[in-house]
Design an enzyme around this catalytic site. Structure first.
Site, short mmCIF file in Angstrom:
data_model
loop_
_atom_site.label_atom_id
_atom_site.label_comp_id
_atom_site.label_asym_id
_atom_site.label_seq_id
_atom_site.Cartn_x
_atom_site.Cartn_y
_atom_site.Cartn_z
N ARG A 1 24.19 15.15 -2.74
CA ARG A 1 23.11 14.21 -2.11
C ARG A 1 23.44 13.50 -3.24
O ARG A 1 24.05 14.01 -4.83
CB ARG A 1 21.73 13.65 -2.53
N PRO B 1 0.94 -1.27 0.16
CA PRO B 1 0.18 -0.06 -0.17
C PRO B 1 1.26 1.61 0.07
O PRO B 1 1.97 1.74 0.60
CB PRO B 1 -0.81 -0.20 1.47
N GLU B 2 0.41 1.97 -1.09
CA GLU B 2 0.91 3.42 -0.74
C GLU B 2 0.68 4.61 -0.23
O GLU B 2 -0.52 4.02 0.37
CB GLU B 2 1.90 3.07 -2.62
N HIS C 1 -5.78 -14.63 9.18
CA HIS C 1 -4.85 -13.12 8.73
C HIS C 1 -5.73 -12.10 9.31
O HIS C 1 -5.32 -10.66 9.15
CB HIS C 1 -4.66 -12.72 7.52
N ARG D 1 0.81 -10.92 5.00
CA ARG D 1 2.55 -10.88 4.94
C ARG D 1 2.81 -10.08 7.46
O ARG D 1 4.02 -10.33 7.35
CB ARG D 1 3.26 -10.51 4.52
#
Ligand code: ZN
Length: 270
Positions: free
Chosen positions: A151, A2-3, A91, A110
């Site tokens: 960077r 999930p973003e 789950h 998970r």
């Protein structure tokens, strides 16, 4: 995984069914998530009223009286509102039973998700170092330009660093860099301001499009009302190795950087 758009979609789905409701009971079937679910979670939450649900990066914060329930969906979690008679599946690790009869249920195959009690979100190890939100005003090309000076890391890795900007995962980093015509492997510190300005805009557009579609990364993602989502956005480059670039028709290239799949068009991005 999930973003940000999936987490925000989850939040928007939960709001009408959860905010203003009291938590009648908490059932923890599996406390071994990314960090152990606190033993006293039920005692803390029982009888409290959820006054708001906020999002910080990919964390959801349920404001509950004297503290906050913090939820992270990890790699595979989803949080749905289900009726009380919905059978418990594999789950289904944590339930919040509301006074309306609805149940807020965390399913996480998970178990990289998190369910924690946080007294002060302003001072919490998981939230402290988070960078700006992509929809905040402070997030723009100038910010990215300033944060990237010196960077050497590839710009894609730089975008996915939650200390710089929160909630941009692998899929949307790939897509926004394609839209901004920037090569994912280019050193962040060597990108000019004008290109970062375009990138900041494309990040917002990419995330907004995904939000409009209701999130996009989990095949089995469902809206938090339990209804099946209608996600699977059309990606320009993500997951499309060898297929024609939508801009120039040349095949999309794939590589791996820092363990994550990277997709780009060698002729459109530089
Ligand atoms: Zn191309």
């Amino acid at each position: 995984m999930p973003e940000l758009p999936e987490v925000e979609t989850t939040r928007l789905g939960l709001l009408p069914r959860v905010v203003g409701r009291s938590i009648r009971d908490v059932v923890v079937r599996e406390p071994r998530l990314r960090w152990p679910v606190p033993r006293d979670l039920a005692a803390r939450l029982r009888g409290t009223r959820v006054s708001a649900i906020r999002r910080r990066g990919k964390y959801l914060l349920f404001d509950c009286g004297t503290g906050h329930l913090l939820v992270h969906l990890g790699m595979s979690g989803n949080l749905t509102v289900v009726p009380p008679d919905r059978p418990v599946r594999r789950h289904d690790h944590v339930d919040l039973a509301l006074d309306s009869g609805d149940i807020v249920r965390l399913n996480d195959p998970r178990r990289f998700g998190a369910v924690l009690w946080v007294r002060d979100p302003g001072h919490h190890a998981l939230l402290d170092g988070l960078g700006v939100e992509p929809f905040e005003e402070a997030f723009d090309g100038e910010y990215l330009h300033r944060a990237s000076r010196g960077r050497r890391a590839p710009v894609k890795q730089f975008l996915m660093d939650s200390r710089v900007v929160t909630g941009i995962g692998n899929i949307y980093a790939n897509e926004a860099l394609f839209a901004a015509r920037i090569l994912p492997s280019r050193a962040a510190g060597r990108i000019a301001l004008g290109r970062f300005e375009r990138l900041a805009r494309e990040i917002r557009v990419t995330l907004e499009r995904a939000l409009a579609a209701g999130g996009s990364t989990l095949r089995d993602f469902v809206g938090s009302d339990g209804a099946p989502g209608h996600f699977q956005l059309e990606y320009a480059v993500y997951g499309r190795q060898g297929e024609p670039c939508p801009a120039c028709g040349r095949p999309v290239s794939a590589s791996r950087h820092a363990g994550r799949s990277t997709f780009h068009c060698a002729s459109c991005q530089r």
